[in-house]
Design an enzyme around this catalytic site. Structure first.
Site, PDB file in Angstrom:
ATOM      1  N   LYS A   1       0.847  -1.194   0.000  1.00 44.69           N
ATOM      2  CA  LYS A   1       0.000   0.000   0.000  1.00 44.69           C
ATOM      3  C   LYS A   1       0.885   1.247   0.000  1.00 44.69           C
ATOM      4  CE  LYS A   1      -4.310   0.745   2.502  1.00 44.69           C
ATOM      5  NZ  LYS A   1      -4.878   0.609   3.839  1.00 44.69           N
TER       6      LYS A   1
HETATM    7  C1  E4P Z   1      -8.236   1.540   3.941  1.00 49.83           C
HETATM    8  O1  E4P Z   1      -7.492   0.717   3.444  1.00 49.83           O
HETATM    9  C2  E4P Z   1      -8.014   2.191   5.227  1.00 49.83           C
HETATM   10  O2  E4P Z   1      -7.296   1.310   6.056  1.00 49.83           O
HETATM   11  C3  E4P Z   1      -9.271   2.509   5.977  1.00 49.83           C
HETATM   12  O3  E4P Z   1     -10.419   2.120   5.278  1.00 49.83           O
HETATM   13  C4  E4P Z   1      -9.322   3.875   6.571  1.00 49.83           C
HETATM   14  O4  E4P Z   1     -10.538   4.026   7.232  1.00 49.83           O
HETATM   15  P1  E4P Z   1     -10.815   5.170   8.323  1.00 49.83           P
HETATM   16  O5  E4P Z   1     -11.103   6.437   7.595  1.00 49.83           O
HETATM   17  O6  E4P Z   1     -11.984   4.666   9.090  1.00 49.83           O
HETATM   18  O7  E4P Z   1      -9.561   5.269   9.170  1.00 49.83           O
END
Ligand code: E4P
Length: 222
Positions: free
Chosen positions: A84
């Site tokens: 990522k």
């Molecule tokens: C996506 O890969 C992220 O880990 C995640 O969905 C972020 O979500 P949040 O805005 O609830 O922290």
């Protein structure tokens, strides 16, 4: 639309997989820190062993060279790992090199259709629009997911739209309708999706009706 779990908690992943509805996992530095895993590599490898599908693990470097160095290392941890990277100029440049090497990239922190378009052109396997955080900022997060899905279909891009920052069950339905390939959801949302009060009432009534006829004392002694 497939469902991934957005967590670094082993127990949650195990349960999601056991239910047969979870086909991948996404993590981020916040989620890993929340679990307090002492060894990031070991934690990612453990999760990769729990689920057959893609497991996203985020790098911390912000410069292109650092991202590529970290990504190549993380990519070797397990066959189903996806690296990522944030959608920045460095993230895109790193993605275009790494994707040509066969490393799967999830470009994260996407907040616009333009960013997603660039992610597709750079060769990302997934792009993650953050629906809940857009909603929090007063935008329509799901409209961005729909725009991205439309652009990708129209342009025949193969990058998958991974709706992220999902906050509640309705987000899942709308993401599926909008054309997302995947929604990554917190464990709590998965549990909320299962629940319906009429299901519980229905089960109780079926059992009660059955017992009234078949579990009376005189029937049991026949
Ligand atoms: C996506 O890969 C992220 O880990 C995640 O969905 C972020 O979500 P949040 O805005 O609830 O922290």
């Amino acid at each position: 639309m497939r469902l991934f779990l957005d967590t670094a908690n082993f127990k949650e992943v195990r349960h999601g997989v056991e239910l047969g509805v979870i086909s991948g996992v996404t993590t981020n530095p916040t989620l890993v820190a929340k679990e307090g895993h002492p060894d990031f590599k070991a934690a990612v490898r453990e999760i990769c062993g729990l689920v057959d599908g893609p497991v996203s693990a985020e790098v911390l470097s912000l410069d292109r060279q650092g991202m590529m160095r970290e990504a190549r290392e993380v990519a070797g941890w397990a066959p189903n790992v996806v690296v990522k990277l944030p959608i920045t100029a460095d993230g895109l440049a790193a993605t275009s090199v790494l994707s040509r090497e066969g490393i799967k990239i999830n470009l994260t922190l996407c907040f616009s259709a333009n960013q997603a378009l660039l992610a597709a052109l750079a060769g990302a396997t997934f792009v993650s629009p953050f629906v809940g955080r857009l909603d929090d900022a007063g935008h329509d997060g799901m409209a961005i997911v729909a725009d991205i899905a439309q652009v990708f279909a129209r342009c025949h891009y193969t990058t998958q739209v991974l709706a992220a920052s999902i906050r509640h069950p309705l987000h899942c339905v709308v993401a599926a309708k909008a054309g997302a390939d995947v929604a990554t959801i917190p464990y709590k949302v998965l549990m909320q999706m299962i629940q319906h009060p009429l299901t519980d009432i229905g089960i109780a009534r079926f059992l009660e009706d059955w017992r009234k006829v078949y579990e009376r004392e005189e029937v049991k002694t026949l």
